[in-house]
Enzyme design. Structure first.
Site, short mmCIF file in Angstrom:
data_model
loop_
_atom_site.label_atom_id
_atom_site.label_comp_id
_atom_site.label_asym_id
_atom_site.label_seq_id
_atom_site.Cartn_x
_atom_site.Cartn_y
_atom_site.Cartn_z
N ASP A 1 25.93 86.52 1.90
CA ASP A 1 26.48 85.28 2.49
C ASP A 1 26.02 83.98 1.82
O ASP A 1 25.64 83.02 2.51
CB ASP A 1 26.17 85.22 4.00
CG ASP A 1 26.83 86.35 4.77
OD1 ASP A 1 27.41 87.26 4.15
OD2 ASP A 1 26.75 86.33 6.02
N LYS B 1 33.40 90.30 6.00
CA LYS B 1 33.02 90.78 7.35
C LYS B 1 33.27 89.70 8.38
O LYS B 1 33.36 88.52 8.02
CB LYS B 1 31.54 91.19 7.34
CG LYS B 1 30.60 90.05 7.03
CD LYS B 1 29.18 90.54 6.83
CE LYS B 1 28.24 89.41 6.48
NZ LYS B 1 28.05 88.41 7.55
N CYS C 1 21.99 87.58 9.06
CA CYS C 1 22.77 88.53 8.25
C CYS C 1 21.94 89.30 7.23
O CYS C 1 22.24 90.46 6.96
CB CYS C 1 23.94 87.81 7.59
SG CYS C 1 25.14 87.26 8.84
C1 VGL Z 1 25.21 84.22 9.72
C2 VGL Z 1 25.19 83.19 11.78
C3 VGL Z 1 26.54 83.41 11.92
C4 VGL Z 1 24.45 84.63 8.51
C5 VGL Z 1 26.56 84.45 9.86
O1 VGL Z 1 25.04 84.75 7.41
O2 VGL Z 1 23.22 84.85 8.63
N1 VGL Z 1 24.54 83.60 10.70
N2 VGL Z 1 27.23 84.04 10.94
#
Ligand code: VGL
Ligand code: ZN
Length: 225
Positions: A16, A119, A163
């Site tokens: 991410d 995702k 994540c």
């Molecule tokens: C994430 C909060 C919401 C992350 C993703 O990538 O850690 N955190 N969506």
């Protein structure tokens, strides 16, 4: 435990690294210390690992605009509140990584990746993990890694306490050896980041700094303890 860092068997998961999670891109859910120098380090490390022959996989948080994890999808809720949904606890985040928006993009040259695993597309379920969503549905990451004969993973990215943790823990549960590169991960909050690291260590994840993995890995057939 000794894990061979053979470049054919050891894949990389970059979690991410997207505009909305960074200060660098003024993201809606910017994680602390995610300035340009952090992104530069992540980019450089990823290129180095790629040049050593490791296959690089990326996860991408990729939500529809009415996603259940957005506080805006619920009546009278505020960002960072936790609610119960079907017996699961869900943190309500500011809208982030919305499909088709610029800040959903991954901030690393996409041609470095063997595959990008998206995702969180199902509006009803969140998916911190790159392996399974909150409904237990597989993303396809495990099959892709297996099809490339990967059995060991180097993991880094955002956010350590959400994540990255979920992806690394599911990797262990799915049978992979996992190295986490600590300085290439940043967390949403200090206390949850600290407990995430402890949880990962207890699960058998090896916490390393990049130079430890990379220096050893320069020499072929060498192993890291
Ligand atoms: C994430 C909060 C919401 C992350 C993703 O990538 O850690 N955190 N969506
Ligand atoms: Zn998300």
């Amino acid at each position: 435990m000794t894990i061979p860092l053979d470049r054919n068997q050891t894949g990389v998961i970059v979690v991410d690294i997207q505009g909305d999670f960074t200060l660098f891109k003024h993201g809606s859910l910017a994680v602390q210390q995610t300035d340009q120098s952090y992104i530069d380090k992540v980019v450089a490390a990823t290129k180095q690992l790629k040049s050593k022959g490791h296959k690089i996989f990326a996860t991408q948080d990729f939500h529809p605009e009415n996603h259940i994890s957005f506080y805006t999808s619920h009546k009278d809720k505020t960002p960072y509140e936790t609610i119960e949904i079907d017996g699961r606890s869900q943190i309500l985040w500011p809208p982030h990584c919305v499909q088709g928006t610029e800040n959903a993009d991954i901030l690393i040259d996409n041609t470095l990746f063997t595959a990008i695993i998206q995702k969180g597309m199902n509006p009803k379920y969140d998916s911190y993990s790159g392996f399974f969503d909150d409904n237990g549905i597989k993303t396809g990451l495990d099959n892709i890694l297996k099809s490339h004969q990967v059995d060991t993973l180097i993991v880094y990215g955002l956010a350590t306490d959400y994540c990255v943790k979920a992806t690394a823990m599911d990797a262990v549960k799915s049978g992979y050896g996992v190295f986490l590169i600590e300085e290439l991960c940043k967390g949403v909050s200090e206390d949850t980041t600290e407990s995430a690291l402890k949880e990962m260590i207890s699960a058998g994840i090896k916490i390393k700094i990049f130079d430890q993995v990379f220096e050893r890995n320069k020499k072929r057939n060498q192993t890291v303890k």
